[in-house]
Write a protein that holds these residues in place. Structure first.
Motif, PDB file in Angstrom:
ATOM      1  N   VAL A   1       0.718  -1.204   0.175  1.00 40.59           N
ATOM      2  CA  VAL A   1      -0.165  -0.052   0.056  1.00 40.59           C
ATOM      3  C   VAL A   1       0.873   1.276   0.078  1.00 40.59           C
ATOM      4  O   VAL A   1       0.546   2.284  -0.767  1.00 40.59           O
ATOM      5  CB  VAL A   1      -0.864  -0.205   1.220  1.00 40.59           C
ATOM      6  N   PRO A   2       1.877   1.536   0.703  1.00 35.23           N
ATOM      7  CA  PRO A   2       2.743   2.656   0.781  1.00 35.23           C
ATOM      8  C   PRO A   2       3.248   2.920  -0.613  1.00 35.23           C
ATOM      9  O   PRO A   2       3.608   4.038  -1.096  1.00 35.23           O
ATOM     10  CB  PRO A   2       3.476   2.324   1.899  1.00 35.23           C
ATOM     11  N   GLY A   3       3.728   1.792  -1.287  1.00 33.71           N
ATOM     12  CA  GLY A   3       4.440   1.688  -2.460  1.00 33.71           C
ATOM     13  C   GLY A   3       3.403   2.213  -3.567  1.00 33.71           C
ATOM     14  O   GLY A   3       3.719   3.124  -4.573  1.00 33.71           O
ATOM     15  N   ILE A   4       2.195   1.705  -3.386  1.00 33.98           N
ATOM     16  CA  ILE A   4       1.228   1.919  -4.495  1.00 33.98           C
ATOM     17  C   ILE A   4       0.991   3.637  -4.524  1.00 33.98           C
ATOM     18  O   ILE A   4       0.726   4.246  -5.403  1.00 33.98           O
ATOM     19  CB  ILE A   4      -0.033   1.134  -4.256  1.00 33.98           C
ATOM     20  N   LEU A   5       0.668   4.026  -3.057  1.00 29.38           N
ATOM     21  CA  LEU A   5       0.545   5.512  -2.848  1.00 29.38           C
ATOM     22  C   LEU A   5       1.685   6.073  -3.706  1.00 29.38           C
ATOM     23  O   LEU A   5       1.315   7.135  -4.209  1.00 29.38           O
ATOM     24  CB  LEU A   5       0.671   5.624  -1.295  1.00 29.38           C
ATOM     25  N   VAL A   6       2.734   5.830  -3.440  1.00 27.67           N
ATOM     26  CA  VAL A   6       3.779   6.494  -4.144  1.00 27.67           C
ATOM     27  C   VAL A   6       3.906   6.474  -5.657  1.00 27.67           C
ATOM     28  O   VAL A   6       3.901   7.580  -6.603  1.00 27.67           O
ATOM     29  CB  VAL A   6       5.365   6.034  -3.619  1.00 27.67           C
TER      30      VAL A   6
ATOM     31  N   ALA B   1      -6.110  10.968  -5.024  1.00 25.54           N
ATOM     32  CA  ALA B   1      -5.315   9.808  -5.423  1.00 25.54           C
ATOM     33  C   ALA B   1      -4.897   9.014  -4.074  1.00 25.54           C
ATOM     34  O   ALA B   1      -5.224   7.824  -3.937  1.00 25.54           O
ATOM     35  CB  ALA B   1      -4.272  10.027  -6.267  1.00 25.54           C
ATOM     36  N   SER B   2      -4.401  10.032  -3.069  1.00 21.41           N
ATOM     37  CA  SER B   2      -4.183   9.568  -1.822  1.00 21.41           C
ATOM     38  C   SER B   2      -5.136   8.747  -1.143  1.00 21.41           C
ATOM     39  O   SER B   2      -5.038   7.648  -0.570  1.00 21.41           O
ATOM     40  CB  SER B   2      -3.415  10.568  -1.053  1.00 21.41           C
ATOM     41  N   ALA B   3      -6.367   9.408  -1.207  1.00 23.46           N
ATOM     42  CA  ALA B   3      -7.593   8.880  -0.369  1.00 23.46           C
ATOM     43  C   ALA B   3      -8.094   7.599  -0.861  1.00 23.46           C
ATOM     44  O   ALA B   3      -8.197   6.712  -0.225  1.00 23.46           O
ATOM     45  CB  ALA B   3      -8.734   9.833  -0.639  1.00 23.46           C
TER      46      ALA B   3
ATOM     47  N   LEU C   1       3.656  13.751   3.024  1.00 22.87           N
ATOM     48  CA  LEU C   1       5.242  13.834   2.409  1.00 22.87           C
ATOM     49  C   LEU C   1       5.124  13.253   0.749  1.00 22.87           C
ATOM     50  O   LEU C   1       5.745  13.893  -0.160  1.00 22.87           O
ATOM     51  CB  LEU C   1       6.130  12.618   3.119  1.00 22.87           C
ATOM     52  N   VAL C   2       4.167  12.530   0.296  1.00 22.99           N
ATOM     53  CA  VAL C   2       4.080  11.977  -0.937  1.00 22.99           C
ATOM     54  C   VAL C   2       3.377  13.223  -1.755  1.00 22.99           C
ATOM     55  O   VAL C   2       3.911  13.331  -2.806  1.00 22.99           O
ATOM     56  CB  VAL C   2       3.249  10.729  -0.936  1.00 22.99           C
TER      57      VAL C   2
ATOM     58  N   ILE D   1       4.289  17.390  -5.768  1.00 22.32           N
ATOM     59  CA  ILE D   1       4.266  18.940  -6.035  1.00 22.32           C
ATOM     60  C   ILE D   1       5.785  19.104  -6.572  1.00 22.32           C
ATOM     61  O   ILE D   1       5.713  19.922  -7.721  1.00 22.32           O
ATOM     62  CB  ILE D   1       3.727  19.769  -4.820  1.00 22.32           C
ATOM     63  N   SER D   2       6.589  18.844  -6.011  1.00 22.25           N
ATOM     64  CA  SER D   2       8.007  19.163  -6.191  1.00 22.25           C
ATOM     65  C   SER D   2       8.383  18.593  -7.782  1.00 22.25           C
ATOM     66  O   SER D   2       8.930  19.167  -8.415  1.00 22.25           O
ATOM     67  CB  SER D   2       9.121  18.930  -5.314  1.00 22.25           C
ATOM     68  N   LEU D   3       8.035  17.408  -8.013  1.00 24.67           N
ATOM     69  CA  LEU D   3       8.291  16.488  -9.112  1.00 24.67           C
ATOM     70  C   LEU D   3       7.552  17.621 -10.399  1.00 24.67           C
ATOM     71  O   LEU D   3       8.122  17.451 -11.231  1.00 24.67           O
ATOM     72  CB  LEU D   3       7.952  15.087  -8.956  1.00 24.67           C
ATOM     73  N   SER D   4       6.335  17.868  -9.938  1.00 21.90           N
ATOM     74  CA  SER D   4       5.378  18.482 -10.905  1.00 21.90           C
ATOM     75  C   SER D   4       6.126  19.602 -11.804  1.00 21.90           C
ATOM     76  O   SER D   4       6.065  19.915 -12.780  1.00 21.90           O
ATOM     77  CB  SER D   4       4.263  19.146 -10.397  1.00 21.90           C
ATOM     78  N   TRP D   5       7.019  20.099 -10.930  1.00 18.17           N
ATOM     79  CA  TRP D   5       7.647  21.487 -11.560  1.00 18.17           C
ATOM     80  C   TRP D   5       8.763  21.107 -12.551  1.00 18.17           C
ATOM     81  O   TRP D   5       9.010  21.786 -13.527  1.00 18.17           O
ATOM     82  CB  TRP D   5       8.622  22.087 -10.738  1.00 18.17           C
ATOM     83  N   VAL D   6       9.281  19.501 -12.511  1.00 16.90           N
ATOM     84  CA  VAL D   6       9.776  18.833 -13.753  1.00 16.90           C
ATOM     85  C   VAL D   6       9.222  18.837 -15.017  1.00 16.90           C
ATOM     86  O   VAL D   6       9.665  19.303 -15.989  1.00 16.90           O
ATOM     87  CB  VAL D   6      10.596  17.759 -13.258  1.00 16.90           C
ATOM     88  N   TRP D   7       8.043  18.500 -14.729  1.00 16.31           N
ATOM     89  CA  TRP D   7       6.914  18.244 -15.797  1.00 16.31           C
ATOM     90  C   TRP D   7       6.661  19.540 -16.168  1.00 16.31           C
ATOM     91  O   TRP D   7       6.313  19.533 -17.478  1.00 16.31           O
ATOM     92  CB  TRP D   7       6.066  17.240 -15.572  1.00 16.31           C
ATOM     93  N   THR D   8       6.492  20.282 -15.611  1.00 14.54           N
ATOM     94  CA  THR D   8       6.038  21.927 -15.851  1.00 14.54           C
ATOM     95  C   THR D   8       7.343  22.459 -17.044  1.00 14.54           C
ATOM     96  O   THR D   8       6.687  22.995 -18.183  1.00 14.54           O
ATOM     97  CB  THR D   8       5.906  22.764 -14.797  1.00 14.54           C
ATOM     98  N   ALA D   9       8.312  22.363 -16.402  1.00 20.84           N
ATOM     99  CA  ALA D   9       9.390  22.670 -17.288  1.00 20.84           C
ATOM    100  C   ALA D   9       9.549  22.070 -18.860  1.00 20.84           C
ATOM    101  O   ALA D   9       9.666  22.466 -19.739  1.00 20.84           O
ATOM    102  CB  ALA D   9      10.662  22.576 -16.741  1.00 20.84           C
TER     103      ALA D   9
END
Lengths: 330, 276
Positions: free
Chosen positions: B85-90, B141-143, B169-170, B175-183
């Protein structure tokens, strides 16, 4: 409001190149405030690229441009306070309703929630979109989209309104509606800079016209100045019998003293009418009676304005060439 | 309709609508971001199909791995669920960030962003506002993942605080990773290409991690790859939080990664957005 003597746009030596092509190749402009100014040219001429540079969406590679005295690169924020842009491809959110589009833009312009809602209602009403206000924009017809698109540019009345091909793809009635809106905007003191591929549109709306081809400005002036440079227009004739065309060509060339070209339709031909103004009618009448006297029957004839092709032919010595679709590039 | 347009040209009242008026003050960055967030929410509510990936992806992967491979990998489906479950969340969050990039790319191509960019608003507010809408997707998605896990019998020892901390945390990493895709969306012209790149990156990163398997069971070279994978570290931290072991070092490492990703890609995205 800005003094009428002031310039809304001053540009000199604007250059913009995309990967392989130079889209705009050194354009100088001065657009008087309070006027309607038309960019006339074929697809790929560099009209959109020029507008995008003036509207702070593209950075020029060389040259400078000022909008109401503010530099479009260094002082882009001040420029944005004075302009609005309605792009060639509707600058709307398809996934929202018409009302939501306008209300969102109202908020982004700094209106309160209530202020944005009331301005949206007002504009929807004025543009005849109240009935469709709560439908998704993706269900709108071309004419409705255009009207909403223009309304979206007027949430805060701009001092300079850019309209990129505002009527391309519209049916004649929607086109007339858009023209009416542009005239009112101009009458209320907004400077309008529009691009078009149609000479009659520039003729109807624009105080001054810049003819743009292959990234350069090939002519600039009022509509009558441009037409004078091209000639009086064209006489289009459709013959009853296509076999008469060589004879008709000879008769018309002699009567009008200008070039006669064969159209794609084997029965049709077009002749340049050299004299502009009231004398043109007389010349044409004489040419038509010459045809009748030569026993050549015409089923249709029309006296047209010079077409964009003819303007180009006269100004550049060659027909307008379609280039790579630069207009879509960013 | 025609009468209305006659009115536009004719009556004083209609003219007044188009006449110049005092311009409202420029809006604040926060209210612009909220307006964009509202736009995103409205679209989500209107076309719930958009949430297909958010909902279906975790359900399919959870059920498939739990019942198909759970016995083989984890000994029993019940024990494996606690691991999975924690893995699928990620994984769900990572894949959802890819949709963010593609959605932004569609927006950029649609012309509506041209209008936004000619307004006197900070470009940052436009992008932050778009992210606000995505946070809602990430939360949903987390829910779904946690709710499905609980329904299938997942009982985390970290209880509510642990699970909440793990989700936060996830989402922060998402959000942080989204900036990569935004760029990336600013650079690549086609939404399909953006989505393709994100998936080509995210799926291997997910599978060559400890999301599904315990790295100790892998051959040495692969174990090295898996242990070097940042996703592995994220999953380890999330598992720790959910099981209540408070893995301070791991969490700090992830937060540092979040800060780095944001510090590099947020300004880069903005720069690309401004000069696009």
């Amino acid at each position: 409001m800005t003094r009428s003597s002031a310039l809304a746009v001053e540009a000199s030596g604007l250059v913009k190149a995309f990967a392989a092509t130079v889209a705009v190749h050194g354009i100088d402009l001065s657009v008087p405030a309070g006027s309607v100014y038309g960019f006339l040219g074929p697809n790929g001429a560099g009209k959109t690229t020029t507008i995008r540079m003036l509207a702070t969406l593209l950075r020029p590679d060389a040259g400078t441009a000022r909008v109401f005295g503010h530099d479009v690169v260094r002082d882009a924020a001040a420029v944005r306070d004075r302009i609005s842009l309605t792009g060639q491809y509707a600058s709307l959110d398809d996934g929202l309703t018409g009302r939501e589009n306008l209300a969102l833009l109202g908020r982004l312009h700094g209106h309160s929630r209530a202020g944005a809602a009331s301005r949206a209602g007002e504009l929807l009403d004025a543009f005849g979109l109240t009935d469709a206000a709560d439908r998704l924009v993706k269900t709108y017809s071309g004419g409705m989209r255009r009207r909403l698109d223009i309304a979206a540019g007027l949430i805060v009345t701009p001092d300079l309104l850019f309209l990129d091909e505002p009527t391309t793809g519209l049916d004649p009635r929607s086109r007339n509606e858009v023209w009416a809106i542009i005239r009112v905007m101009a009458a209320e003191g907004t400077t309008v800079l529009l691009t078009t591929q149609y000479l009659d549109e520039a003729d109807q709306l624009a105080d001054r016209i810049a003819v743009i081809d292959r990234g350069t400005l090939v002519a600039e002036g009022t509509s009558s100045q441009l037409k004078a440079s091209v000639g009086g227009g064209a006489l289009h004739v459709r013959l009853n019998d296509p076999h008469d065309r060589p004879a008709a060509t000879r008769v018309l060339a002699q009567a009008l003293g200008g070039a006669v070209t064969a159209d794609a339709d084997p029965a049709a031909l077009s002749a340049r009418v050299p004299a502009a103004g009231p004398a043109a009618g007389e010349t044409v009448a004489r040419a038509l009676s010459d045809l009748a006297r030569a026993q050549i029957a015409a089923t249709e004839f029309a006296l047209g304005q010079p077409s964009l092709d003819e303007v180009f032919l006269a100004l550049t010595g060659r027909p307008p060439a379609e280039r790579s679709p630069e207009e879509k590039a960013e | 309709m025609t009468t209305t347009l006659d009115a536009i040209a004719g009556t004083a009242a209609a003219r007044a609508i188009l006449a110049g008026r005092p311009r409202p003050a420029r809006p604040g960055t926060l209210s612009v971001a909220l307006a964009f967030g509202g736009r995103a929410l409205r679209k989500i509510r209107r076309t719930p199909v958009q949430l297909f990936d958010v909902v279906v992806h975790p359900v399919v992967f959870t059920l498939m791995f739990t019942y198909l491979f759970g016995g083989a990998i984890g000994g029993s489906t019940g024990r494996y669920l606690g691991y999975l479950v924690p893995g699928i969340l990620v994984m769900t969050l990572l894949v959802t960030t890819g949709t963010t990039g593609a959605a932004l790319s569609i927006d950029l191509a649609s012309g509506v962003f041209d209008r936004f960019r000619t307004l006197s608003i900070r470009p940052a507010a436009v992008l932050v506002g778009a992210l606000l809408g995505d946070v809602v997707r990430y939360a949903l998605a987390s829910a779904v993942v946690v709710g499905l896990g609980l329904a299938l019998g997942f009982r985390p020892h970290g209880n509510v605080p642990g699970v909440v901390a793990a989700v936060l945390l996830v989402v922060a990493f998402g959000i942080s990773l989204s900036w990569v895709w935004t760029a990336l969306a600013m650079v690549m012209r086609s939404p399909g290409a953006v989505l393709g790149v994100t998936q080509a990156v995210l799926y291997p990163l997910s599978f060559f991690s400890n999301i599904f398997v315990i790295p100790a069971t892998l051959p040495g070279w692969l174990r090295a790859v898996v242990n070097a994978n940042p996703v592995t570290h994220l999953v380890t931290a999330v598992r720790g939080l959910m099981s209540g072991t408070a893995p301070g070092g791991q969490v700090a490492w992830i937060l540092l990664a979040c800060a780095l990703l944001t510090a590099v890609f947020a300004p880069l995205s903005l720069r690309l957005f401004r000069t696009r």
